[in-house]
Enzyme design. Sequence first.
Site, PDB file in Angstrom:
ATOM      1  N   GLU A   1       0.843  -1.195   0.000  1.00 31.17           N
ATOM      2  CA  GLU A   1       0.000   0.000   0.000  1.00 31.17           C
ATOM      3  C   GLU A   1       0.878   1.245   0.000  1.00 31.17           C
ATOM      4  OE1 GLU A   1      -1.368   1.239   4.290  1.00 31.17           O
ATOM      5  OE2 GLU A   1      -1.943  -0.860   3.990  1.00 31.17           O
TER       6      GLU A   1
ATOM      7  N   CYS B   1      -3.744  -3.862   3.474  1.00 33.10           N
ATOM      8  CA  CYS B   1      -2.997  -4.988   4.030  1.00 33.10           C
ATOM      9  C   CYS B   1      -3.384  -6.332   3.420  1.00 33.10           C
ATOM     10  CB  CYS B   1      -3.186  -5.044   5.545  1.00 33.10           C
ATOM     11  SG  CYS B   1      -2.554  -3.580   6.393  1.00 33.10           S
TER      12      CYS B   1
ATOM     13  N   HIS C   1      -4.302 -11.490  10.389  1.00 36.41           N
ATOM     14  CA  HIS C   1      -3.731 -10.172  10.090  1.00 36.41           C
ATOM     15  C   HIS C   1      -3.517  -9.460  11.416  1.00 36.41           C
ATOM     16  CE1 HIS C   1      -3.168  -6.126   8.763  1.00 36.41           C
ATOM     17  NE2 HIS C   1      -4.382  -5.729   9.125  1.00 36.41           N
TER      18      HIS C   1
END
Length: 409
Positions: free
Chosen positions: A81, A113, A239
Site C-alpha cells: 500500500e 494490508c 492479520h
Amino acid sequence: MTVGIHDIDGYVGRASLDVGLLFDARGLDRGRLTNLMMRRKSVNLPCEDPVTNGVNAALPLLKRMSPAEIDDIELIVVGTESGLDFGKPISTYIHDLLELPRRCRSFEVKHACYGATAALQAAAALVATSANPHARALVISTDAASRIDVDSYWEPSQGAGAIAMLVGHDPAILEIDLGRSGLFTFHVMDTLRPRPEIESGNSDLSLLSYLTCLDETYAMYCERNPGTTLDSFDRMVFHTPFAGMVVGAHRTLTRKHGRRSRDEVARHFRDAVADSLVLAQEVGNTYSASLYLALSSMLVHGKVEAGQRIGLFSYGSGCCSEFYSGTLRSQAADAPGPIGMNAAIGQRRELDMATYELISELAEQRFSGVEHADMAIEPYRDLYEECLAGTGLAVLDSIKDFERHYRFA
C-alpha cells in the site's frame, strides 16, 4: 495439484524504538499500551523505502537458491500500500536489484494490508497453470510508514519491514488448500492513505470492519467445506496490525462459532494463536506483510509439526478479506528465514526520541512524488554506519527526475 510456500524470509529493520518510551514522550494513556500489546517497533532509516525493504527481505531467500532455481522464477509480484508511482510498479525496481530472470511477469498489487494475500493467491494460480513443472514465483509484501502521526495512537503501531515468499510445486513450508477460501468485501472508509505523507482513518470503524470480515469469511469457508470447526485447525494466524487486535478477534470468533467457556477460549488462544504474535510485538504493524510476519512468528516460536493444518485470515482496509487454509510441510519447524528474522530483532539499534524524530522528519524525502532528492546520510551518519554500512543491504541513494536510484551499503 500441490502448490504453496517453499521458502519464506523477511526484513525487520535495523533500528527500533521502545513503544513505552514513545507513549511517555507523547503523553499518551499507558492503559492503551496494554491493549496495544507492543514492546518495540522497527523504524526505517531515511534511506530505506518499500523497495529496499522488499529487496532486503528477498536477498537471504535467493542466496539459498541455485542459479537454475532462480531461472525458474516466472513471476515477481509485490503486495503493497506504499506504491511509488501511479503507473510504474515497485516490482520493476525490485526485479532489477535482485537480478531476476527477464523472462518473468512483474506486477504490483494494492489493497491495503490484503495486498500480500492477493499477490500470494495470484502467484499460486499462475504457478499451478504454468507449462513449466518447476515454475516458481517470488511474492513480496513490503511497505513503509508515512509521516509520523504525532500525538495519535496510530504512531506507536507503525512498524517497518517486509516478507518474501517463494511459491512453487514443492512447498516445503506450507501447502495451500487451493480454492478453499472464504471471501468478503464491501466499501468502507476505515483506514486510508489519501496522500503519500498521510495515514488516516477511524480506528473503531476499522476494528468493526475487521471483526465483520473475520466472521463472514470464516462462515463462507465453513459453507464451502462442510464439517469444518475451529478444531479443524491446529493453528490459526490473523492479520496483525497490533497483537491486541488479534486477541479480541479470536475471542469474538471462538465465542460465536465455538461456543466455548472463557477458560476454553483462553486455552485455545494459547495453543493455536499466541505464538504468532511474538514478532509483531517487537516489530509493529508491517501492513501488507503483517499476516506473513505472524506466520513467520508461529514457525519460529510455536511447536509446529509437519501435517498440522493452519487457518489464515487476511484483512485489508477499504475493504477485502479472505479466510483460507493450508498444511505445514517438512521444513516448517526449522525454516531458516523466521529463525534469522527472530535473531535480527535482537540486533537492532535502539533509538532515543531525539534520533527517532530526526530520522522520521528526514524520511519525508523518500515519499512518492518526490522529483529530486539526494539521500545524504550526514545528518545521521553515526546511525547509518552502525546500522547499514557494510551490510550489503539495499538503500535508496538518490531521486533524479522522479527516477529512484539504489545501491548496496
